[in-house]
Design an enzyme around this catalytic site. Structure first.
Site, PDB file in Angstrom:
ATOM      1  N   CYS A 100       6.786  -6.940  -3.000  1.00 22.56           N
ATOM      2  CA  CYS A 100       7.778  -6.106  -2.576  1.00 22.56           C
ATOM      3  C   CYS A 100       8.008  -5.436  -2.412  1.00 22.56           C
ATOM      4  O   CYS A 100       9.940  -4.846  -2.485  1.00 22.56           O
ATOM      5  CB  CYS A 100       8.059  -7.831  -2.422  1.00 22.56           C
ATOM      6  SG  CYS A 100       7.424  -9.085  -1.735  1.00 22.56           S
ATOM      7  N   GLU A 108       0.588   6.418   3.675  1.00 20.37           N
ATOM      8  CA  GLU A 108       0.288   4.662   4.042  1.00 20.37           C
ATOM      9  C   GLU A 108       1.594   3.805   5.374  1.00 20.37           C
ATOM     10  O   GLU A 108       1.245   3.278   5.708  1.00 20.37           O
ATOM     11  CB  GLU A 108      -0.155   3.387   2.602  1.00 20.37           C
ATOM     12  CG  GLU A 108      -1.258   4.418   1.770  1.00 20.37           C
ATOM     13  CD  GLU A 108      -0.218   4.888   0.914  1.00 20.37           C
ATOM     14  OE1 GLU A 108      -0.655   5.185  -0.589  1.00 20.37           O
ATOM     15  OE2 GLU A 108       0.862   5.722   0.893  1.00 20.37           O
ATOM     16  N   CYS A 132      16.491  -7.283  -6.657  1.00 24.29           N
ATOM     17  CA  CYS A 132      16.983  -6.432  -5.941  1.00 24.29           C
ATOM     18  C   CYS A 132      18.968  -6.684  -6.617  1.00 24.29           C
ATOM     19  O   CYS A 132      19.567  -6.007  -6.123  1.00 24.29           O
ATOM     20  CB  CYS A 132      16.814  -6.992  -5.043  1.00 24.29           C
ATOM     21  SG  CYS A 132      15.421  -6.728  -4.258  1.00 24.29           S
ATOM     22  N   SER A 163      -0.776  -7.565  -4.458  1.00 26.71           N
ATOM     23  CA  SER A 163      -1.169  -8.300  -2.717  1.00 26.71           C
ATOM     24  C   SER A 163      -1.527  -6.510  -1.616  1.00 26.71           C
ATOM     25  O   SER A 163      -0.307  -6.332  -2.357  1.00 26.71           O
ATOM     26  CB  SER A 163       0.185  -9.000  -2.731  1.00 26.71           C
ATOM     27  OG  SER A 163       0.351  -8.858  -0.874  1.00 26.71           O
ATOM     28  N   GLU A 194      -2.506 -14.919   1.600  1.00 23.27           N
ATOM     29  CA  GLU A 194      -3.012 -13.791   0.672  1.00 23.27           C
ATOM     30  C   GLU A 194      -4.139 -14.256  -0.619  1.00 23.27           C
ATOM     31  O   GLU A 194      -5.126 -14.257  -1.004  1.00 23.27           O
ATOM     32  CB  GLU A 194      -3.333 -12.581   0.680  1.00 23.27           C
ATOM     33  CG  GLU A 194      -3.545 -11.653  -0.846  1.00 23.27           C
ATOM     34  CD  GLU A 194      -2.672  -9.762  -0.381  1.00 23.27           C
ATOM     35  OE1 GLU A 194      -3.853  -9.837  -0.817  1.00 23.27           O
ATOM     36  OE2 GLU A 194      -2.236 -10.409   0.121  1.00 23.27           O
ATOM     37  N   LYS A 224      13.431   2.217  -1.918  1.00 25.45           N
ATOM     38  CA  LYS A 224      12.907   2.563  -0.549  1.00 25.45           C
ATOM     39  C   LYS A 224      12.952   3.688  -0.603  1.00 25.45           C
ATOM     40  O   LYS A 224      12.383   3.507   0.440  1.00 25.45           O
ATOM     41  CB  LYS A 224      13.967   1.161  -0.326  1.00 25.45           C
ATOM     42  CG  LYS A 224      13.521  -0.267  -1.166  1.00 25.45           C
ATOM     43  CD  LYS A 224      12.282  -0.994  -0.042  1.00 25.45           C
ATOM     44  CE  LYS A 224      12.926  -2.621  -0.723  1.00 25.45           C
ATOM     45  NZ  LYS A 224      10.674  -3.195   0.213  1.00 25.45           N
ATOM     46  N   GLU A 254       9.561   5.125  -0.628  1.00 22.82           N
ATOM     47  CA  GLU A 254       8.773   4.383   0.705  1.00 22.82           C
ATOM     48  C   GLU A 254       8.633   4.195   1.706  1.00 22.82           C
ATOM     49  O   GLU A 254       7.800   4.146   2.269  1.00 22.82           O
ATOM     50  CB  GLU A 254       8.964   2.434   0.281  1.00 22.82           C
ATOM     51  CG  GLU A 254       7.673   1.788   0.759  1.00 22.82           C
ATOM     52  CD  GLU A 254       8.703   0.265   0.596  1.00 22.82           C
ATOM     53  OE1 GLU A 254       7.896  -0.457   0.196  1.00 22.82           O
ATOM     54  OE2 GLU A 254       9.904  -0.211   0.818  1.00 22.82           O
ATOM     55  N   GLU A 283       1.651 -13.386   2.171  1.00 24.79           N
ATOM     56  CA  GLU A 283       1.147 -12.904   1.040  1.00 24.79           C
ATOM     57  C   GLU A 283       0.499 -14.445   0.496  1.00 24.79           C
ATOM     58  O   GLU A 283      -0.244 -14.440  -0.169  1.00 24.79           O
ATOM     59  CB  GLU A 283       2.565 -13.075  -0.125  1.00 24.79           C
ATOM     60  CG  GLU A 283       2.227 -12.701  -1.592  1.00 24.79           C
ATOM     61  CD  GLU A 283       3.944 -11.637  -1.644  1.00 24.79           C
ATOM     62  OE1 GLU A 283       3.771 -10.502  -2.210  1.00 24.79           O
ATOM     63  OE2 GLU A 283       4.253 -12.402  -2.502  1.00 24.79           O
TER      64      GLU A 283
END
Length: 571
Positions: free
Chosen positions: A297, A364, A496, A317, A280, A356, A359, A277
């Site tokens: 994230c 992807e 989190c 990102s 980037e 999550k 996710e 990151e």
């Protein structure tokens, strides 16, 4: 300030304070099922009723303001009988399958019914059970246990999402999505704040414990776990340890005793995320690519952007989250290094988050992590296995992913990703940059801004958590009013450490204790105690680039560690 009496005890409180808040100064917790500080205050459940001298009838203490000279009684026979009857009426529409309920022993309704000695069958119900909405990959809604407290609705509105609300009226009232759509067809982002707000078992995460136990028992599978940064600051609460207890050294031993073949620390891929990151960000700053760059994230924030701000997706990102990076790393580098067929490796992440779970199944990134367990699910597994968690000896995570930096640890708190990235990005721009504490981006509330000058570059950053605040920042970027190069957003207020998969504390604790602050402090204290505090200095990270990826944002790194996003409908 005004003077009043509660059960004969003199109390002084600020004018306008509600009785339920003022009562705590007399060391009295007035029960409630709908009230939740900063979330919901509507006086609808009628469990918090009290007597006030001169008032006509009982009053709801969560909305009744104190004034000079009032006298309040919280436990008269009339008050207790009213509460008992209210609880019995609630039970008449409640599916009383308590032994197998996910909230058994931690249910606010169950506790109050025990405290008030209710007759659960005084008003028997003849209504048929409603279908349970299991369509979502991360949250289950069981309206048969709903008590219409509206806390989930308020939590969703506080997040500026508002995809759930009351449907119909009276005894036909239910909580659900518009037009009775199932949860998987609405623009829910999966943050799970509705789950932790629910006082009963009407909302809970989709449980994957049976799948994990079955795979642990399969001799043909190698089962590996890794645990997210925030878990060490919260898992202890599942075993009634003080809030903010750091249980990092007990995690590996507990999971090994479940039968796992290896236990790793997700802080490692938090460090890896920072390298990718930060590289980037530096590339975007130096080559004129779209700015500001948002962190990626948090899957709840990513899904929010996909639903509500698809035009901003080029600003996210491309880095995968630490969870998905670890899964990809295990199914490639780890399998190649150890001669394991990726299909024989079963990867379990332990995360503080319900989003999550979605996710894991994104097109992807599907196939890298097999299952995601919440903090609560891991706690349930450890308890079910008869493991005495508190007495476990200290143990270390397994090699080769046993060492991580303090920067990886603070990922679990809002501002932590930003601070970790700044530590490394500043070093990439200026090799002599040694500063480590970017305290301006720390904190739990609002939008924090900071400006740093590094090697002739002015870097303006912004940090926030909670999707209401995220909306403000996104609107600024959309309208060209955001003077930032880098923005961190976490979907859950506080980050989190306050995720939708974290342990649920009782209402009295949530209303009086700074839970988010104590959990975050555990992570920052851990970071401060470590010698290794920058992601790029981690020996594990250096090994991964030397042996496998070459350098941050290399072609191989981009193929394995980066992703794309999918615009989604918000209707």
């Amino acid at each position: 300030m005004v003077n009043l009496k509660i059960n004969g005890i003199p109390v002084q409180a600020e004018e306008g304070t509600t009785i339920i808040e003022a009562a705590r100064q007399a060391h009295i917790d007035i029960p409630s099922l709908c009230y939740l500080k900063d979330i919901n205050c509507i006086g609808s459940c009628r469990v918090c009723v009290v007597e006030v001298k001169g008032a006509r009838g009982l009053v709801a203490s969560c909305i009744y303001p104190v004034s000079e000279g009032i006298e309040v009684w919280t436990n008269t026979p009339q008050v207790r009988q009213s509460r008992r009857t209210t609880l019995e009426l609630l039970l008449s529409e409640h599916h009383k399958k308590c032994l197998s309920c996910v909230r058994s022993s931690r249910c606010e309704l169950q506790k109050l019914c025990k405290d008030y000695g209710v007759d659960e069958d005084r008003f028997p119900s003849a209504e048929e059970l409603q279908p349970v909405d299991m369509t979502s990959p991360y949250i289950i809604r069981d309206n048969n246990k709903c008590i219409h407290c509206m806390r989930c609705v308020s939590a969703c509105e506080k997040q500026n999402i508002g995809v759930i609300g009351p449907r119909q009226r009276g005894h036909n009232k239910t909580i659900g999505c518009a037009f009775d759509m199932p949860l998987d067809q609405c623009a829910c982002v999966g943050c799970g704040q509705c789950v932790v707000a629910c006082p009963v078992g009407a909302l809970y995460e989709k449980n994957n414990i049976a799948d994990v136990w079955a795979t642990i028992g399969n001799p043909d599978k190698k089962v590996v776990f890794f645990t997210a940064p925030a878990i060490r600051a919260t898992l202890g609460e599942e075993f009634d340890m003080p809030i903010g207890t750091n249980v990092e050294k007990k995690l590996p031993g507990a999971i090994r005793r479940l039968g796992a073949d290896a236990v790793f620390d997700m802080d490692v891929t938090a460090d890896l995320t920072i390298l990718e990151e930060a590289a980037e960000l530096v590339d975007r700053i130096t080559t004129g690519k779209p700015l500001p760059m948002f962190t990626s994230c948090c899957p709840g924030w990513v899904k929010f952007a996909e639903h509500y701000y698809p035009e901003l997706l080029p600003h996210l990102s491309t880095c995968k989250s630490p969870q998905q990076m670890f899964g990809a790393l295990l199914k490639t580098y780890y399998c190649e290094k150890n001669g394991i067929n990726p299909e024989d490796l079963y990867v379990v992440s332990v995360i503080p988050c319900t989003a999550k779970k979605f996710e894991v199944i994104r097109e992807e990134m599907a196939g890298t992590v097999d299952v995601a367990l919440t903090t609560r699910e891991l706690g349930q597994m450890i308890q079910g296995a008869g493991i005495n968690f508190e007495s476990l000896p200290d143990e270390e995570f397994d090699a080769p992913f046993e060492v991580a930096s303090g920067a990886g640890a603070i990922f679990g708190a809002t501002g932590g990703v930003m601070e970790a990235a700044l530590r490394t990005a500043a070093n990439m721009l200026d090799g002599n940059f040694s500063f480590t504490n970017f305290k301006e981006v720390r904190g739990l509330d609002g939008i924090r801004e900071a400006t740093y000058n590094v090697a002739g570059n002015t870097i303006k950053v912004a940090v926030t958590s909670g999707l209401a605040n995220a909306t403000k920042l996104c609107e600024m970027v959309k309208n060209g009013e955001a003077p930032y190069q880098f923005i961190e957003i976490m979907a859950c207020p506080g980050g989190c450490i306050n995720g939708g998969g974290q342990p649920v504390q009782k209402d009295a604790t949530r209303n009086t204790v700074d839970i988010k602050g104590l959990r975050a402090k555990a992570l920052y204290d851990l970071d401060a105690s470590m010698e290794l505090r920058k992601s790029h200095e981690s020996p594990v990270i250096k090994m991964l680039y030397d042996e496998y990826f070459g350098k941050p944002n290399s072609e191989k790194a981009h193929h394995i560690l980066h992703t794309t996003y999918t615009p989604r409908s918000k209707y």
